[in-house]
Design a protein around this motif. Sequence first.
Motif, short mmCIF file in Angstrom:
data_model
loop_
_atom_site.label_atom_id
_atom_site.label_comp_id
_atom_site.label_asym_id
_atom_site.label_seq_id
_atom_site.Cartn_x
_atom_site.Cartn_y
_atom_site.Cartn_z
N TYR A 47 28.75 -21.01 14.77
CA TYR A 47 29.21 -22.18 14.02
C TYR A 47 28.07 -23.19 13.86
O TYR A 47 27.85 -23.74 12.78
CB TYR A 47 30.39 -22.81 14.77
CG TYR A 47 30.71 -24.24 14.37
CD1 TYR A 47 31.53 -24.50 13.28
CD2 TYR A 47 30.15 -25.32 15.06
CE1 TYR A 47 31.80 -25.81 12.90
CE2 TYR A 47 30.42 -26.61 14.69
CZ TYR A 47 31.23 -26.87 13.61
OH TYR A 47 31.49 -28.16 13.22
N LEU A 48 27.31 -23.42 14.94
CA LEU A 48 26.24 -24.44 14.89
C LEU A 48 25.09 -24.03 13.98
O LEU A 48 24.41 -24.90 13.42
CB LEU A 48 25.73 -24.74 16.31
CG LEU A 48 26.68 -25.57 17.17
CD1 LEU A 48 26.15 -25.70 18.60
CD2 LEU A 48 26.92 -26.97 16.58
N ILE A 49 24.91 -22.74 13.79
CA ILE A 49 23.88 -22.28 12.84
C ILE A 49 24.27 -22.75 11.43
O ILE A 49 23.47 -23.31 10.68
CB ILE A 49 23.70 -20.75 12.90
CG1 ILE A 49 23.17 -20.34 14.29
CG2 ILE A 49 22.78 -20.26 11.78
CD1 ILE A 49 23.11 -18.83 14.52
N GLU A 50 25.55 -22.55 11.09
CA GLU A 50 26.02 -22.96 9.75
C GLU A 50 26.07 -24.49 9.64
O GLU A 50 25.74 -25.05 8.60
CB GLU A 50 27.41 -22.36 9.46
CG GLU A 50 27.45 -20.84 9.50
CD GLU A 50 26.39 -20.17 8.65
OE1 GLU A 50 26.22 -20.57 7.49
OE2 GLU A 50 25.72 -19.24 9.15
N TYR A 51 26.47 -25.14 10.72
CA TYR A 51 26.51 -26.60 10.74
C TYR A 51 25.10 -27.15 10.45
O TYR A 51 24.94 -28.11 9.71
CB TYR A 51 27.01 -27.09 12.11
CG TYR A 51 27.06 -28.59 12.26
CD1 TYR A 51 28.21 -29.30 11.97
CD2 TYR A 51 25.93 -29.31 12.69
CE1 TYR A 51 28.26 -30.68 12.10
CE2 TYR A 51 25.97 -30.69 12.82
CZ TYR A 51 27.13 -31.37 12.52
OH TYR A 51 27.16 -32.74 12.64
N SER A 52 24.09 -26.51 11.04
CA SER A 52 22.71 -26.95 10.84
C SER A 52 22.33 -26.88 9.36
O SER A 52 21.60 -27.74 8.86
CB SER A 52 21.75 -26.07 11.65
OG SER A 52 22.04 -26.20 13.01
N ALA A 118 31.14 -25.44 1.72
CA ALA A 118 31.69 -25.62 0.36
C ALA A 118 31.78 -27.11 0.02
O ALA A 118 31.43 -27.53 -1.08
CB ALA A 118 33.07 -24.97 0.27
N GLU A 119 32.23 -27.92 0.98
CA GLU A 119 32.33 -29.37 0.72
C GLU A 119 30.94 -29.95 0.49
O GLU A 119 30.75 -30.81 -0.37
CB GLU A 119 33.03 -30.10 1.88
CG GLU A 119 34.50 -29.76 2.06
CD GLU A 119 35.36 -30.04 0.84
OE1 GLU A 119 34.89 -30.65 -0.14
OE2 GLU A 119 36.53 -29.61 0.84
N SER A 124 28.22 -34.35 -3.24
CA SER A 124 28.18 -35.77 -2.90
C SER A 124 27.94 -35.91 -1.40
O SER A 124 28.52 -35.18 -0.58
CB SER A 124 29.47 -36.47 -3.33
OG SER A 124 30.24 -36.88 -2.22
N LEU A 125 27.08 -36.85 -1.05
CA LEU A 125 26.77 -37.06 0.37
C LEU A 125 28.02 -37.50 1.12
O LEU A 125 28.23 -37.13 2.27
CB LEU A 125 25.66 -38.12 0.51
CG LEU A 125 25.11 -38.28 1.91
CD1 LEU A 125 24.45 -37.00 2.39
CD2 LEU A 125 24.12 -39.43 1.98
N ALA A 126 28.89 -38.27 0.44
CA ALA A 126 30.11 -38.74 1.09
C ALA A 126 31.01 -37.55 1.47
O ALA A 126 31.57 -37.51 2.57
CB ALA A 126 30.85 -39.71 0.18
N SER A 127 31.14 -36.55 0.57
CA SER A 127 31.96 -35.37 0.89
C SER A 127 31.35 -34.62 2.07
O SER A 127 32.08 -34.15 2.97
CB SER A 127 32.03 -34.38 -0.27
OG SER A 127 32.50 -34.99 -1.42
N ALA A 198 41.15 -36.35 2.62
CA ALA A 198 41.67 -34.97 2.70
C ALA A 198 40.63 -34.04 3.33
O ALA A 198 40.97 -33.16 4.13
CB ALA A 198 42.07 -34.48 1.30
N ILE A 199 39.36 -34.24 2.98
CA ILE A 199 38.29 -33.41 3.57
C ILE A 199 38.22 -33.65 5.08
O ILE A 199 38.14 -32.71 5.89
CB ILE A 199 36.92 -33.75 2.91
CG1 ILE A 199 36.93 -33.38 1.43
CG2 ILE A 199 35.77 -33.06 3.63
CD1 ILE A 199 35.72 -33.89 0.64
#
Length: 222
Positions: A47-52, A118-119, A124-127, A198-199
């Motif tokens: 998970y942390l690899i993708e989070y990075s 995907a988000e 957008s940085l906010a998303s 919602a996100i």
Amino acid sequence: MTFTERIRQSADSIWEKSHQHPFVQGIGNGTLDIEAFKFYMCQDYKYLIEYSKVIAMGTVLAKDLDTMSGFAKSLDETLNFEMDLHRQYAERLGISKEALEATVPGPVTLAYSSNMLAEAQKGSLASLIAAILPCAWSYYEIGLELAKKPGALEHEQYGEWVKMYSSDEFGSIGKWLIEKLDELAKGCTEAELDDLEAIFLNTSRYEYMFWDMAYNRESWPV
Ligand SMILES: Cc1ncc(C[n+]2csc(CCO)c2C)c(N)n1
């Protein structure tokens, strides 16, 4: 009320379920089955690899150098500090570096990390921040709660985990993301704020599902 106070409030019942989850409670009182913890560590590493990668995209979407620098710092902390905790735990628990890296992401890990990516790709940085904020924020909340339990910080197996997630370093990443999102929210329409909420709620749900997945050591059914 700030925007992040608003979304934290609407996610409250989900976050409360995470706080009360037997996996989280088991870390705090030391009764968690070590096999569930090992399963969690391996899934969390993937998970942390993708989070990075999502954090790295934050540097691309940032509009100023300060924000770029904040994401770069957070990327470094995830890859070289938080993931070191996982590497050290793996060594101590008899999981080789190869086995850790070869972990096949289970359905929840894959769905959760794919959703964050995907988000972030919506542009957008906010998303992007709404999609990652529950990670840093809820872990800090959980870390602080567990650190209050007698013996939790000194526990032979789970003490290091509680220490890391209740640390000021982790708290400051969450606070920085909160400030950024509140700043960005000021320029948003009400409809855009609803989307961000919602996100944030979806990531909060995935956080809960991640605890549950680890507790039940859930992998692909076929
Ligand atoms: C499923 C899952 N959710 C959140 C975290 C915690 N976390 C992820 S990134 C970050 C901030 C800076 O690295 C924090 C605290 C985790 N490990 N695993």
